[in-house]
Every structure is written in structure tokens, then in C-alpha cells.
Scaffold this motif. Sequence first.
Motif, PDB file in Angstrom:
ATOM      1  N   ALA A   1       0.817  -1.227   0.000  1.00 12.24           N
ATOM      2  CA  ALA A   1       0.000   0.000   0.000  1.00 12.24           C
ATOM      3  C   ALA A   1       0.847   1.273   0.000  1.00 12.24           C
ATOM      4  O   ALA A   1       0.618   2.153  -0.837  1.00 12.24           O
ATOM      5  CB  ALA A   1      -0.998  -0.013   1.156  1.00 12.24           C
ATOM      6  N   PRO A   2       1.838   1.419   0.877  1.00 10.39           N
ATOM      7  CA  PRO A   2       2.630   2.650   0.832  1.00 10.39           C
ATOM      8  C   PRO A   2       3.488   2.753  -0.435  1.00 10.39           C
ATOM      9  O   PRO A   2       3.678   3.845  -0.961  1.00 10.39           O
ATOM     10  CB  PRO A   2       3.506   2.595   2.088  1.00 10.39           C
ATOM     11  CG  PRO A   2       3.414   1.217   2.604  1.00 10.39           C
ATOM     12  CD  PRO A   2       2.184   0.591   2.041  1.00 10.39           C
ATOM     13  N   LEU A   3       3.979   1.625  -0.939  1.00 14.75           N
ATOM     14  CA  LEU A   3       4.793   1.655  -2.156  1.00 14.75           C
ATOM     15  C   LEU A   3       3.963   2.053  -3.375  1.00 14.75           C
ATOM     16  O   LEU A   3       4.464   2.703  -4.291  1.00 14.75           O
ATOM     17  CB  LEU A   3       5.436   0.283  -2.406  1.00 14.75           C
ATOM     18  CG  LEU A   3       6.456  -0.178  -1.372  1.00 14.75           C
ATOM     19  CD1 LEU A   3       6.857  -1.626  -1.631  1.00 14.75           C
ATOM     20  CD2 LEU A   3       7.679   0.726  -1.386  1.00 14.75           C
ATOM     21  N   MET A   4       2.684   1.654  -3.365  1.00 16.13           N
ATOM     22  CA  MET A   4       1.788   1.951  -4.477  1.00 16.13           C
ATOM     23  C   MET A   4       1.027   3.262  -4.245  1.00 16.13           C
ATOM     24  O   MET A   4       0.254   3.691  -5.094  1.00 16.13           O
ATOM     25  CB  MET A   4       0.810   0.798  -4.681  1.00 16.13           C
ATOM     26  CG  MET A   4       1.491  -0.512  -5.034  1.00 16.13           C
ATOM     27  SD  MET A   4       0.350  -1.911  -5.031  1.00 16.13           S
ATOM     28  CE  MET A   4      -0.370  -1.703  -6.649  1.00 16.13           C
ATOM     29  N   VAL A   5       1.229   3.844  -3.060  1.00 19.03           N
ATOM     30  CA  VAL A   5       0.553   5.073  -2.635  1.00 19.03           C
ATOM     31  C   VAL A   5      -0.970   4.888  -2.731  1.00 19.03           C
ATOM     32  O   VAL A   5      -1.684   5.684  -3.344  1.00 19.03           O
ATOM     33  CB  VAL A   5       1.034   6.309  -3.444  1.00 19.03           C
ATOM     34  CG1 VAL A   5       0.554   7.582  -2.771  1.00 19.03           C
ATOM     35  CG2 VAL A   5       2.542   6.326  -3.599  1.00 19.03           C
TER      36      VAL A   5
ATOM     37  N   PRO B   1      -4.546   3.856  -0.330  1.00 19.27           N
ATOM     38  CA  PRO B   1      -5.112   3.612   0.993  1.00 19.27           C
ATOM     39  C   PRO B   1      -5.423   2.124   1.148  1.00 19.27           C
ATOM     40  O   PRO B   1      -5.935   1.502   0.220  1.00 19.27           O
ATOM     41  CB  PRO B   1      -6.386   4.447   1.021  1.00 19.27           C
ATOM     42  CG  PRO B   1      -6.549   5.055  -0.318  1.00 19.27           C
ATOM     43  CD  PRO B   1      -5.380   4.694  -1.164  1.00 19.27           C
ATOM     44  N   LEU B   2      -5.097   1.596   2.310  1.00 16.14           N
ATOM     45  CA  LEU B   2      -5.265   0.169   2.582  1.00 16.14           C
ATOM     46  C   LEU B   2      -6.530  -0.085   3.386  1.00 16.14           C
ATOM     47  O   LEU B   2      -6.776   0.578   4.401  1.00 16.14           O
ATOM     48  CB  LEU B   2      -4.043  -0.360   3.345  1.00 16.14           C
ATOM     49  CG  LEU B   2      -4.109  -1.807   3.835  1.00 16.14           C
ATOM     50  CD1 LEU B   2      -4.336  -2.781   2.684  1.00 16.14           C
ATOM     51  CD2 LEU B   2      -2.833  -2.140   4.589  1.00 16.14           C
TER      52      LEU B   2
ATOM     53  N   LEU C   1     -18.451  -1.139   2.784  1.00 18.66           N
ATOM     54  CA  LEU C   1     -17.699  -1.488   1.589  1.00 18.66           C
ATOM     55  C   LEU C   1     -18.057  -0.571   0.417  1.00 18.66           C
ATOM     56  O   LEU C   1     -17.181  -0.161  -0.344  1.00 18.66           O
ATOM     57  CB  LEU C   1     -17.958  -2.951   1.213  1.00 18.66           C
ATOM     58  CG  LEU C   1     -17.123  -3.497   0.068  1.00 18.66           C
ATOM     59  CD1 LEU C   1     -15.632  -3.374   0.358  1.00 18.66           C
ATOM     60  CD2 LEU C   1     -17.504  -4.939  -0.203  1.00 18.66           C
ATOM     61  N   ALA C   2     -19.321  -0.217   0.294  1.00 21.82           N
ATOM     62  CA  ALA C   2     -19.748   0.681  -0.789  1.00 21.82           C
ATOM     63  C   ALA C   2     -19.018   2.018  -0.699  1.00 21.82           C
ATOM     64  O   ALA C   2     -18.624   2.593  -1.724  1.00 21.82           O
ATOM     65  CB  ALA C   2     -21.259   0.880  -0.752  1.00 21.82           C
ATOM     66  N   GLU C   3     -18.828   2.521   0.523  1.00 27.85           N
ATOM     67  CA  GLU C   3     -18.091   3.777   0.702  1.00 27.85           C
ATOM     68  C   GLU C   3     -16.649   3.636   0.233  1.00 27.85           C
ATOM     69  O   GLU C   3     -16.102   4.547  -0.393  1.00 27.85           O
ATOM     70  CB  GLU C   3     -18.100   4.197   2.174  1.00 27.85           C
ATOM     71  CG  GLU C   3     -19.429   4.698   2.674  1.00 27.85           C
ATOM     72  CD  GLU C   3     -19.365   5.100   4.147  1.00 27.85           C
ATOM     73  OE1 GLU C   3     -18.256   5.390   4.650  1.00 27.85           O
ATOM     74  OE2 GLU C   3     -20.430   5.114   4.792  1.00 27.85           O
ATOM     75  N   VAL C   4     -16.049   2.496   0.525  1.00 30.01           N
ATOM     76  CA  VAL C   4     -14.653   2.269   0.147  1.00 30.01           C
ATOM     77  C   VAL C   4     -14.517   2.156  -1.367  1.00 30.01           C
ATOM     78  O   VAL C   4     -13.692   2.842  -1.978  1.00 30.01           O
ATOM     79  CB  VAL C   4     -14.093   0.994   0.826  1.00 30.01           C
ATOM     80  CG1 VAL C   4     -12.723   0.633   0.271  1.00 30.01           C
ATOM     81  CG2 VAL C   4     -14.030   1.171   2.337  1.00 30.01           C
TER      82      VAL C   4
ATOM     83  N   ALA D   1      -9.171   5.440  -5.398  1.00 31.44           N
ATOM     84  CA  ALA D   1      -7.982   4.603  -5.234  1.00 31.44           C
ATOM     85  C   ALA D   1      -8.075   3.816  -3.935  1.00 31.44           C
ATOM     86  O   ALA D   1      -8.537   4.347  -2.927  1.00 31.44           O
ATOM     87  CB  ALA D   1      -6.727   5.479  -5.239  1.00 31.44           C
ATOM     88  N   TRP D   2      -7.630   2.557  -3.989  1.00 31.15           N
ATOM     89  CA  TRP D   2      -7.600   1.712  -2.797  1.00 31.15           C
ATOM     90  C   TRP D   2      -6.888   0.399  -3.075  1.00 31.15           C
ATOM     91  O   TRP D   2      -6.743  -0.007  -4.213  1.00 31.15           O
ATOM     92  CB  TRP D   2      -8.987   1.426  -2.237  1.00 31.15           C
ATOM     93  CG  TRP D   2     -10.103   1.208  -3.236  1.00 31.15           C
ATOM     94  CD1 TRP D   2     -11.063   2.122  -3.574  1.00 31.15           C
ATOM     95  CD2 TRP D   2     -10.397   0.039  -4.005  1.00 31.15           C
ATOM     96  NE1 TRP D   2     -11.918   1.582  -4.507  1.00 31.15           N
ATOM     97  CE2 TRP D   2     -11.540   0.304  -4.781  1.00 31.15           C
ATOM     98  CE3 TRP D   2      -9.804  -1.217  -4.122  1.00 31.15           C
ATOM     99  CZ2 TRP D   2     -12.104  -0.623  -5.660  1.00 31.15           C
ATOM    100  CZ3 TRP D   2     -10.359  -2.148  -4.995  1.00 31.15           C
ATOM    101  CH2 TRP D   2     -11.494  -1.852  -5.748  1.00 31.15           C
TER     102      TRP D   2
END
Length: 168
Positions: A22-26, A28-29, A53-56, A61-62
Motif C-alpha cells: 500500500a505505501p509503495l503503491m501510494v 489507501p489500505l 464497503l460501498a463507501e470504500v 484509489a484503494w
Amino acid sequence: MRRVLLIGPCGSGKSTLARELAPLMVLPLVHMDQLGWQAGWVETEKAELNARLAEVVAQDAWLIEGNYGSTLAPRLERADTVIYLDFPIRLCLWRLAKRIITHRGRSRPDMPEGCPERFDAAFFWYVMNWNTGPRVRTEAKLAGYSGKVIRLRSPAALAEWRVRHGLV
């Protein structure tokens, strides 16, 4: 890769890999276990889980880590990439046993507080039967997916993929 799913058998290393990528790909996890469980190992109500889940997935990006087959379809609708840790089950069972020993009595970083790690025979049985149950259902859902699927069949294949894509 802006909307990434990380799936595979329990014990394949999804959570660990997600925390590294997640941090390498920038990105949010999001750990599905944090959405799906509440303190005391109480399952989140299905309607609440789907709303969370719908909010996510509505975000741009995620990186969402976890299987949760009942929620795979809406995640696949928005994902541009699926990273599938398709590791041997015997390896996953070994890693699962190590995880239980390492975190016994404490909540793992990918779980909500109040969900201490413990041995669960039914869960081991579920993982032992991954190839005849969950895998079949997962593969059926992936068959209709039009995005990119990166299927990695061993830790060595994962390491090679990471190096090739500068994700180390």
C-alpha cells in the motif's frame, strides 16, 4: 493500478503483503477483516458491511485485502487489478499455525481491537478445504472479471513480480 484487490487462501500472506504494498503503491489500505468483524469476534451485520464497503469502493484509489466471497462482486466491479496469491494450501496452513502462535491472545494489525488471535478448528478445516469450496467460488467470480488478474503461485513468483514492478 489504482483500485487493487488482494485475494487468496487464508494464510497466504495477504495482510502482510498489503501492509508492504500500500505505501509503495501510494494506495489507501482496507482490510476486509476490519470491516467484517467487531470486538469480541462479533460479525458485522451484512447490511452494515455492504454499506461500509460501498463507501470504500466508491473512492478513486484503494488496495482492499481479503476474500469475503459474498462481497467479491461489488469489489470486482470497481477494481482495475486483482492480485491473487494462489499459494499451496499446505504452505497456507503452516503460515496460519505460525500466525496463531505469534499473535496468540492479541489482535493482529489487520483485525479490529478485541479480536485476539486463537486456534479455531473450523477455520483450519475451511482452509484445508479451500481448493474444493472457496477456490471454486472465487474462480467462478473471476471468470467474468474483465480487469487484470495477477496470479502468483508461490512466494518466489511473488518476489520476482515485486522486483519486476519495483515494489520492494
